[in-house]
Design an enzyme around this catalytic site. Structure first.
Site, PDB file in Angstrom:
ATOM      1  N   LEU A  42       0.573  -1.378  -0.155  1.00 46.63           N
ATOM      2  CA  LEU A  42      -0.063   0.214   0.258  1.00 46.63           C
ATOM      3  C   LEU A  42       0.869   1.466  -0.096  1.00 46.63           C
ATOM      4  O   LEU A  42       1.913   1.248   0.855  1.00 46.63           O
ATOM      5  CB  LEU A  42      -0.978  -0.407   1.232  1.00 46.63           C
ATOM      6  CG  LEU A  42      -2.289  -0.881   1.214  1.00 46.63           C
ATOM      7  CD1 LEU A  42      -2.573  -0.938   2.810  1.00 46.63           C
ATOM      8  CD2 LEU A  42      -3.366  -0.147  -0.274  1.00 46.63           C
ATOM      9  N   ASP A  43       0.357   2.152  -0.571  1.00 49.23           N
ATOM     10  CA  ASP A  43       1.245   3.797  -0.381  1.00 49.23           C
ATOM     11  C   ASP A  43       1.430   3.588   0.596  1.00 49.23           C
ATOM     12  O   ASP A  43       0.032   4.181   1.572  1.00 49.23           O
ATOM     13  CB  ASP A  43       1.091   4.574  -1.851  1.00 49.23           C
ATOM     14  CG  ASP A  43       0.761   4.486  -3.299  1.00 49.23           C
ATOM     15  OD1 ASP A  43       1.953   3.475  -3.391  1.00 49.23           O
ATOM     16  OD2 ASP A  43       0.412   4.254  -4.026  1.00 49.23           O
TER      17      ASP A  43
END
Length: 311
Positions: A42-43
């Protein structure tokens, strides 16, 4: 008696502002072991479900990476960034007047992104180009051109709309914020959906929020917050056999067959041949022995799941 080494799958609710790698580092501290990995990043800006494999269960992660995902997100129409999300630098702010976006135009732009589509990933992504990450090349000032990828967007629904005026680089700019719900195949970039919807509407766009709510059958509602030291992370580990049952068909083995399979031997079976893996579980202790293929009346090992601390 020594406590057994941790082994299982942990569902984590990642907060915003930290990387997936940082979440893994926190988990290593909490469990006291280094053998921990994750099934899909996930960013830093994004929040939500991150699936961690702990100990021998890291061997299950490759089967979790490709599962479908579900997200909630907020798209801002009227401002574009170089990363297609709020962590990037503003590259254009043409704005979008509310009167220029009626329900019909909006549905046409969103609807064009549903189904099986050819999507060009965001330039600032982890995709490798000639051995280097695309984001590293882009941040070095290189021109990055990524090939489109075929992805499937099963759901892309607008849940709410807000017409706003925001200040962008000192200028008041009219924008439209859309709260959306997205179900998609692995490899889909939700920020690229935001970009492409905006392009279809003749403006710029980016994500201001992104939350992953589901990976396959696993939901963020069942996840833990790693940063909460009051949470007993060992107690929240999902047993390998239980996770494998969610992912695959199951075959139950007696003690002799479980031992033979652990030794890499083929085990006779009356199961029909299958293309995908089958979870082989020992009846005696409900332990995941391995993932197997079924070919010509025999179980054949794909991946064994030892239980030792160094496995």
């Amino acid at each position: 008696m020594l406590e057994p080494a941790p082994n299982g799958i942990l569902l984590v609710d990642k907060p915003g502002g930290i990387s997936s790698h940082r979440s893994v580092s926190i988990a290593r501290r909490r469990f006291g072991i280094r053998k921990i990995g994750h099934a899909g990043t996930l960013d830093p800006m994004a929040t939500g479900l991150l699936v961690l494999g702990v100990g021998p269960s890291t061997r299950l992660l490759t089967h979790l990476v490709g599962l479908d995902k579900r997200y909630t997100a907020t798209i801002r129409l009227g401002v574009a960034t170089d990363s297609d999300d709020a962590d990037g630098a503003v590259v254009a702010s043409p704005g979008l007047l509310p009167d220029a976006l009626d329900d019909v135009r909006l549905e046409e732009a969103v609807g064009a992104q549903r189904g099986t589509i050819e999507q060009v990933p965001s330039t600032v992504s982890a995709i490798k180009v000639d051995g280097r990450r695309a984001y590293a090349r882009a941040r070095a000032g290189e021109t990055v051109e990524l090939e489109p990828r075929r992805v499937t967007v099963a759901r892309f629904d607008v849940l709410a709309r807000r017409d706003l005026v925001v200040v962008v680089e000192g200028v008041e700019t009219p924008v439209v914020d859309l709260d959306v719900d997205v179900e998609c195949s692995s490899g889909t970039y939700v920020r690229a959906l935001a970009r492409d919807v905006a392009v279809a509407l003749g403006t710029g766009g980016h994500l201001t929020a992104l939350r992953r709510t589901r990976i396959g059958a696993f939901a963020v509602a069942d996840a833990v917050v790693l940063e909460d030291d009051d949470v007993d992370v060992r107690a929240r580990l999902r047993r390998p056999a239980d996770v494998a049952r969610v992912l695959f068909r199951e075959v139950v083995l007696d003690s002799a067959a479980a031992r033979d399979l652990s030794d890499g031997k083929r085990v006779p079976t009356d199961l029909a041949d299958t293309d995908g893996p089958v979870a082989a579980v020992a009846a005696a202790d409900d332990r995941l022995v391995g993932l197997v293929s079924v070919r010509r009346g025999a179980l054949r090992v794909i991946t064994n799941f030892p239980t030792g601390a160094d496995a």
